[in-house]
Every structure is written in structure tokens, then in C-alpha cells.
Design a protein around this motif. Structure first.
Motif, mmCIF file in Angstrom:
data_model
loop_
_atom_site.group_PDB
_atom_site.id
_atom_site.type_symbol
_atom_site.label_atom_id
_atom_site.label_comp_id
_atom_site.label_asym_id
_atom_site.label_seq_id
_atom_site.Cartn_x
_atom_site.Cartn_y
_atom_site.Cartn_z
ATOM 1 N N TYR A 1 39.462 36.237 38.631
ATOM 2 C CA TYR A 1 40.637 36.610 38.146
ATOM 3 C C TYR A 1 41.220 37.894 38.412
ATOM 4 N N ARG A 2 42.415 38.155 38.191
ATOM 5 C CA ARG A 2 42.933 39.310 38.564
ATOM 6 C C ARG A 2 43.694 39.882 37.209
ATOM 7 N N GLN A 3 43.543 41.008 37.044
ATOM 8 C CA GLN A 3 44.204 41.577 35.526
ATOM 9 C C GLN A 3 44.685 42.868 35.988
ATOM 10 N N GLN B 1 46.439 45.556 50.704
ATOM 11 C CA GLN B 1 47.667 46.366 50.494
ATOM 12 C C GLN B 1 47.604 47.035 49.051
ATOM 13 N N PRO B 2 48.383 47.974 48.881
ATOM 14 C CA PRO B 2 48.161 48.836 47.688
ATOM 15 C C PRO B 2 48.713 48.029 46.441
ATOM 16 N N ALA B 3 49.688 46.664 46.756
ATOM 17 C CA ALA B 3 49.760 45.813 45.479
ATOM 18 C C ALA B 3 48.807 45.242 45.295
ATOM 19 N N ASP B 4 47.380 45.046 46.063
ATOM 20 C CA ASP B 4 46.380 44.462 45.531
ATOM 21 C C ASP B 4 45.375 45.193 44.383
ATOM 22 N N SER B 5 45.934 46.380 44.230
ATOM 23 C CA SER B 5 45.179 47.145 43.252
ATOM 24 C C SER B 5 45.243 46.480 42.030
ATOM 25 N N ALA B 6 44.225 46.499 41.366
ATOM 26 C CA ALA B 6 44.056 45.750 39.973
ATOM 27 C C ALA B 6 42.522 45.988 39.619
ATOM 28 N N THR B 7 42.252 45.231 38.552
ATOM 29 C CA THR B 7 40.820 44.833 37.978
ATOM 30 C C THR B 7 40.804 43.455 38.243
ATOM 31 N N LEU C 1 33.557 30.288 29.012
ATOM 32 C CA LEU C 1 33.533 31.115 30.284
ATOM 33 C C LEU C 1 32.757 32.245 29.640
ATOM 34 N N ILE C 2 31.966 32.824 30.735
ATOM 35 C CA ILE C 2 31.210 34.034 30.146
ATOM 36 C C ILE C 2 32.088 35.053 31.321
ATOM 37 N N PHE C 3 32.486 36.167 30.855
ATOM 38 C CA PHE C 3 33.186 37.181 31.806
ATOM 39 C C PHE C 3 32.430 38.097 32.143
ATOM 40 N N GLY C 4 32.360 38.828 33.680
ATOM 41 C CA GLY C 4 31.975 40.058 33.886
ATOM 42 C C GLY C 4 32.849 41.087 33.204
ATOM 43 N N ALA C 5 32.487 42.382 33.278
ATOM 44 C CA ALA C 5 33.458 43.513 32.747
ATOM 45 C C ALA C 5 34.522 43.786 33.791
ATOM 46 N N GLY C 6 34.525 43.555 35.028
ATOM 47 C CA GLY C 6 35.670 43.589 35.916
ATOM 48 C C GLY C 6 35.223 44.871 36.833
ATOM 49 N N THR C 7 35.887 44.840 38.129
ATOM 50 C CA THR C 7 35.627 45.828 39.123
ATOM 51 C C THR C 7 37.081 46.118 39.268
ATOM 52 N N ARG C 8 37.311 47.500 39.076
ATOM 53 C CA ARG C 8 38.812 48.016 39.427
ATOM 54 C C ARG C 8 38.853 48.432 40.966
ATOM 55 N N LEU C 9 39.940 47.763 41.559
ATOM 56 C CA LEU C 9 40.041 48.009 43.032
ATOM 57 C C LEU C 9 41.271 49.131 43.123
ATOM 58 N N ALA C 10 41.390 50.023 43.962
ATOM 59 C CA ALA C 10 42.362 50.706 44.198
ATOM 60 C C ALA C 10 42.612 50.794 45.692
#
Lengths: 112, 112
Positions: free
Chosen positions: A36-38, A81-87, A100-109
Motif C-alpha cells: 500500500y501507499r500512504q 519521481q518526486p510524486a512517488d514520495s510517500a510511505t 491483515l498484519i501491517f508493517g510500520a511502513g518505510t518513508r520514501l523521499a
């Protein structure tokens, strides 16, 4: 207990490069993984699902791999692309398919 | 396109108050979920419902209850709000449990 781990540190990359995010799971082998993207202040949005019998799944610039031996899924964004920046969150379904069991997420810049 | 709507984006309540968070989905999905999201902890499942009037506890149900009187609506109730319930609350729905979930944009709840 069932655990899913993502790199908690933010990933900073240059525009045009490939971003690779990692999701590791322990103790159980999921039947499938979801990514997922957040965006800040928004709910997660589903991107891709990969099943245990699939090695790789693609959607436009996105690619997901699933290695049951390493107990790992990799999520790639090519030509970032900069627009891909998200968690980005990975998730897997627990036994019995009831949650569902979720991971804590990785933030991408992605920097121009 | 599936739409999951949460009644409030931001909410401020006082300790001890009874708090209601509402969620509505427009795609006739059987399954609905309530999560809370805290920094570094990812999404944690509070309760879910697989049919009208049916509910199951998630990982952190203490201090919460839910209500599903109609298929499209799933309510989360904080019986007596406490400061440790300050969080982002996310509602989601899906047709089958092994399918991707569709999320609302969340309610950021502050308990003072």
C-alpha cells in the motif's frame, strides 16, 4: 508471534533512480503479501498483491518480488519521481485469512 | 470506485467522554475494519465485522466497542476516552477477506 518488518529509516533517492523497499516476515509463511501507499494525512491506497506461488508482479513502474526462502518481499519503483514520495506499507494475511498484519511502513523521499 | 467515508477528519474530546467515530462505505462490502495508526507502530486492528451485527476483536480491542447495524456503516465507540487513545483512526472495507482493503482518510482524534 507473527511479525512483519520494514526498514524504519527513510529512504532518500535521486529522481530517475530505482527505489527498493524491503519487507521481512517471521514465524509464518503468508499466502500472499499486499503493498500500500500512504500519503500524509490520507488513508493507505492498495498498490499490488503477490501470492506465494508468484515470484514477481509488475504494474507500470512498480515491481514486487516474493522470496519464500528468504521470507522477504521487495518493492521496486523504477524511474522514480518526486510524486512517488510517500510511505509504503506491506501487509500479509494471517492464518485463517481473517485479518491483515501491517508493517510500520518505510518513508520514501525522491529528490529532484 | 469504492468510497470509504469517515465522518470527521479531526476531533478533540475530553478524558472520560464517550466518543463515536463513524464510517460508511458505498460498495456493499461484507467486511469492515477499524485500525489505529501510531508512529513507529503501524496499523493495529481494533475490531472488524464480517456481516451486519457480527464483530470480532482485533489485536487491541480494550477500551473500544463497535456497532454494525447496517451493512454500509461501521461505528467505533470509545466508552470512556483516555489520553492514550489519542491517535489516527482508520476505517477500511473489502468484499472478501483475501482481497485488498479500501481505506478512508482517517480521523485524527485528540483526547485532552
Amino acid at each position: 508471534s507473527q511479525k512483519i518488518e520494514q526498514n524504519s529509516e527513510a529512504l532518500n533517492i535521486q529522481e530517475g533512480k530505482t527505489a527498493t523497499l524491503t519487507c521481512n516476515y517471521t514465524n509464518y509463511s503468508p499466502a500472499y503479501l499486499q503493498w500500500y501507499r500512504q500519503d500524509p494525512g490520507r488513508g493507505p491506497v492498495f498498490l499490488l498483491l503477490i501470492r506465494e506461488n508468484e515470484k514477481e508482479k509488475r504494474k507500470e513502474r512498480l515491481k514486487v518480488t516474493f522470496d519464500t526462502t528468504l521470507k522477504q518481499s521487495l518493492f521496486h519503483i523504477t524511474a522514480s519521481q518526486p510524486a512517488d514520495s510517500a510511505t509504503y506499507l506491506c501487509a500479509w494475511v494471517s492464518g485463517g485469512y481473517n485479518k491483515l498484519i501491517f508493517g510500520a511502513g518505510t518513508r520514501l523521499a525522491v529528490h529532484p | 470506485d469504492v468510497k470509504v467515508t469517515q465522518s470527521s477528519r479531526y476531533l478533540v474530546k475530553r478524558t472520560g467522554e464517550k466518543v463515536f467515530l463513524e464510517c460508511v462505505q458505498d460498495m456493499d462490502h461484507e467486511n469492515m475494519f477499524w485500525y489505529r495508526q501510531d508512529p513507529g507502530l503501524g496499523l493495529r486492528l481494533i475490531y472488524f465485522s464480517y456481516d451486519v451485527k457480527m464483530k470480532e476483536k482485533g489485536d487491541i480491542p480494550e477500551g473500544y466497542s463497535v456497532s454494525r447495524e447496517k451493512k454500509e456503516r461501521f461505528s467505533l465507540i470509545l466508552e470512556s476516552a483516555s489520553t492514550n487513545q489519542t491517535s489516527m483512526y482508520l476505517c477500511a472495507s473489502c468484499r472478501e477477506l483475501d482481497q485488498p482493503q479500501h481505506f478512508g482518510d482517517g480521523t485524527r482524534l485528540s483526547i485532552l
